[in-house]
Motif scaffolding. Structure first.
Motif, short mmCIF file in Angstrom:
data_model
loop_
_atom_site.label_atom_id
_atom_site.label_comp_id
_atom_site.label_asym_id
_atom_site.label_seq_id
_atom_site.Cartn_x
_atom_site.Cartn_y
_atom_site.Cartn_z
N ASP A 153 -10.08 -1.43 -4.98
CA ASP A 153 -8.76 -2.01 -5.11
C ASP A 153 -7.89 -1.21 -6.07
O ASP A 153 -6.75 -0.90 -5.76
CB ASP A 153 -8.88 -3.45 -5.59
N THR A 154 -8.45 -0.84 -7.23
CA THR A 154 -7.62 -0.10 -8.18
C THR A 154 -7.26 1.28 -7.63
O THR A 154 -6.25 1.84 -8.03
CB THR A 154 -8.33 0.10 -9.54
N ALA B 195 -6.27 1.76 -4.72
CA ALA B 195 -5.37 1.57 -3.59
C ALA B 195 -3.91 1.53 -3.99
O ALA B 195 -3.06 1.16 -3.19
CB ALA B 195 -5.73 0.28 -2.85
N TYR B 196 -3.61 1.85 -5.23
CA TYR B 196 -2.23 1.78 -5.67
C TYR B 196 -1.70 3.17 -6.00
O TYR B 196 -2.44 4.02 -6.48
CB TYR B 196 -2.10 0.88 -6.90
N ALA B 197 -0.41 3.37 -5.76
CA ALA B 197 0.21 4.62 -6.16
C ALA B 197 0.29 4.63 -7.68
O ALA B 197 0.58 3.61 -8.30
CB ALA B 197 1.60 4.73 -5.57
N PRO B 198 -0.02 5.77 -8.27
CA PRO B 198 -0.01 5.82 -9.74
C PRO B 198 1.38 5.60 -10.32
O PRO B 198 1.53 5.02 -11.37
CB PRO B 198 -0.53 7.22 -10.05
N LEU C 160 5.39 4.31 -9.38
CA LEU C 160 6.25 3.69 -8.38
C LEU C 160 7.56 4.47 -8.33
O LEU C 160 8.31 4.52 -9.30
CB LEU C 160 6.50 2.23 -8.75
N ASN D 266 7.80 5.44 -2.42
CA ASN D 266 6.61 4.66 -2.07
C ASN D 266 6.75 3.17 -2.35
O ASN D 266 5.84 2.41 -2.11
CB ASN D 266 5.35 5.23 -2.72
N VAL D 267 7.88 2.76 -2.89
CA VAL D 267 8.09 1.34 -3.10
C VAL D 267 8.78 0.73 -1.89
O VAL D 267 8.55 -0.42 -1.54
CB VAL D 267 8.93 1.09 -4.37
N ASN E 136 -10.57 5.38 -13.30
CA ASN E 136 -9.16 5.74 -13.35
C ASN E 136 -8.83 6.73 -14.47
O ASN E 136 -7.87 7.47 -14.36
CB ASN E 136 -8.30 4.48 -13.51
N HIS F 226 1.52 10.40 -15.10
CA HIS F 226 0.34 10.16 -14.27
C HIS F 226 -0.87 10.71 -15.03
O HIS F 226 -1.12 11.91 -15.05
CB HIS F 226 0.52 10.89 -12.93
#
Lengths: 146, 411
Positions: free
Chosen positions: A130-131, A133-136, A138, A142-143, B73, B240
């Motif tokens: 899950d973690t 699966a997100y764009a680092p 925004l 991509n929003v 991460n 990032h």
């Protein structure tokens, strides 16, 4: 007849304390405690031999040395993690099988532990998926909804 | 069947005169009323313990999950932060705990074989192992506190920014925010590799974990490769911080980097900032584990008390008081926090007086009460042993995950 492990029988009978049981009415001298005249329902647990205990301890210490020593070699971040975790798994299997008696105990206890570990695995793997699966960051690209 | 031939000669004691001992046998003094046999009681107890241990594993599973997510991460933060931990002490502590696991497993064996003296001695040895583990843990924690890597707001990265020249008049959260803003605008040529002398309060930011002495005063630019990173290696999105895609240039990294610590495509100063999150996880995991060690030691003491004869019980009650007092004085000796001395010395005096009193008033004659455990009843020793092995088991995973992080990020 349920068989009592031979090592247990020998040590019970060879032990000087065994001839004077702490609790009257339940000893081996009445012929019903352990050994050939074993009564179903009577307590009979496996006794781990000393050489097994010492061998397992030696293996655990050696594996601790190995897991420290292996950090002096660079196999890469992920491989090193896998190596360290593999050694930890081997060590924990040794502890669980021999120190915690699971090798000789009912397989149902092993089932409980395995099931528990499976659920921990699901918990951790799905959370990491899950973690990931997100764009680092925004950004408008991509929003925006598709 | 064999048991039929054993049981059938005495079907009803009442009919065949005086009791032959079978009635006592069927009702062991240790058999609770809601169990049919000792074996059933034993199996039920073990099943209950294993279910409890499974819930313990699930509880630690939550912390391992937090660890995994953060490490997946931010591998570079773990790589950087773990070097504040001493591998040697971690390995020593692992061995101490393994040895205490050995003595515990052996104690279970002794209880099954009616070896009462050895049982008490091995339980005491297990307690000494647990105490040794806690002492080494105190040494390690103290070292972290000394270099301002305390838990929560005591971590150096949550220090009071009011006194900081760089962020005058700011509250902690404002200071932290300003610091993060500064980090966002990071460019390598602006990064002060050596902290200016005018910023003593942020000296820890550049603390070298591999240096041997003068922690706070001496600031060594060990990670000089940070400055060597060219502009092109810094990703356009400097915030990032996940090091997912190392550039090809990242292979050429300063050889001086101990233990292969490298910062590839991220702002290396950020991983210093994030050190507090690593230590948040560190304190939660080792702290919860430490609580389990203390609970396990209490249980082992309880078992040792029950296993002891009345003669052995003379010296036992003051032991916890002496142990806590001694531990407080040990903490004072390493941390020089006088509060521990004020707690430790009275406890030690009370414990010693109590011990003297126990021996003076001890009965010299009369019957000696036996210990509670025998081959007929050793479930409590077995179950406490299982708990203690679980404590060992958790540490077997904590040690490599916290102390032995190694390799190149992204490889």
């Amino acid at each position: 007849m349920p068989s009592t492990p031979s090592i247990y029988r020998e040590q019970i009978e060879g032990s000087p304390a065994a001839t004077e049981p702490a609790h009257a009415g339940h000893g081996h001298d009445d012929g019903h405690g352990h050994g050939p005249g074993h009564v179903p329902g009577d307590l009979h647990a496996h006794v781990v031999a000393p050489y097994i205990l010492i061998a397992v301890f030696a293996a655990l210490v050696a594996l601790t040395g190995l897991t420290v020593g292996v950090t002096y070699f660079d196999f890469g971040y992920n491989i090193n993690l896998i190596v360290a975790l593999s050694i930890a798994v081997v060590k924990s299997v040794l502890v669980v099988l021999f120190f915690m008696h699971l090798k000789w105990d009912s397989p149902f206890y092993s089932f409980i532990v395995t099931l528990c570990l499976v659920f921990i695995g699901i918990f951790i793997i799905f959370t990491i998926l899950d973690t990931g699966a997100y764009a680092p960051i925004l950004t408008p690209t991509n929003v925006q909804p598709g | 069947m064999n048991h039929a031939s054993v049981d059938s000669p005495v079907p009803e004691p009442a009919l065949y005169g005086p009791d032959t001992g079978h009635e006592d046998h069927a009702h062991s003094p240790h058999l609770a009323h809601h169990f049919d046999t000792m074996e059933q009681q034993y199996d039920s107890g073990k099943l209950g313990m294993w279910v409890f241990l499974a819930t313990e594993l699930l509880m630690f599973g939550g912390l391992f999950c937090a660890y995994s997510v953060y490490r997946a991460n931010h591998p570079e933060v773990f790589l950087y932060a773990h070097s504040y931990l001493s591998t040697m002490w971690g390995a020593i502590n692992t061995t101490v705990l393994l040895a205490s696991s050995l003595t515990m497993a052996w104690a279970v064996r002794c209880s099954q074989l009616n070896q009462q003296k050895a049982l008490v001695a091995l339980l005491l040895a297990t307690l000494v192992g647990g105490a040794g583990f806690m002492c080494i843990k105190a040494l390690e924690y103290n070292h972290k506190f000394e270099i301002d890597l305390g838990p929560g707001r005591y971590n150096q990265y949550n220090v009071d920014y009011k006194g900081n020249e760089e962020f005058p008049g700011m509250t902690n959260s404002e200071g932290m925010k300003a610091l993060l803003e500064q980090e966002k605008a990071f460019a390598p040529h602006q990064l002060p590799i050596v902290a200016p002398a005018s910023q003593p309060s942020r000296a820890g930011l550049y603390f070298d974990p591999n240096s041997t002495g003068a922690d706070k005063a001496l600031i060594t630019p060990r990670y000089s490769a940070d400055a060597a990173l060219s502009e092109s290696q810094i990703p356009q999105t400097s915030d990032h911080i996940g090091a997912k895609k190392p550039g090809p240039e990242s292979e050429s990294v300063d050889e001086e980097h101990d233990k292969g610590i490298q910062f590839v495509d991220m702002n290396s100063n950020l991983s210093r900032q994030r050190v507090n999150t690593f230590f948040g996880i560190y304190y939660c995991m080792t702290g919860l584990h430490g609580i389990h060690v203390i609970v396990g030691m209490s249980l082992i003491f309880w078992i040792m008390w029950r296993a002891a004869t009345s003669a052995q019980r003379v010296w036992m009650p003051p032991l916890p008081v002496l142990a806590v007092g001694g531990y407080m004085i040990f903490i004072w000796a390493i941390s020089h926090v006088t509060g521990f001395l004020y707690v430790g010395i009275p406890l030690l005096i009370v414990g010693l007086l109590w011990m003297v009193l126990r021996f003076v008033t001890a009965k010299r004659s009369g019957p000696v009460t036996e210990g509670e455990f025998s081959d007929a009843y050793f479930v409590p020793v077995d179950l406490v042993g299982l708990y203690w092995h679980l404590v060992d088991l958790i540490w077997i995973f904590l040690f490599p995950l916290l102390y032995l992080i190694h390799g190149k990020v992204g490889s």
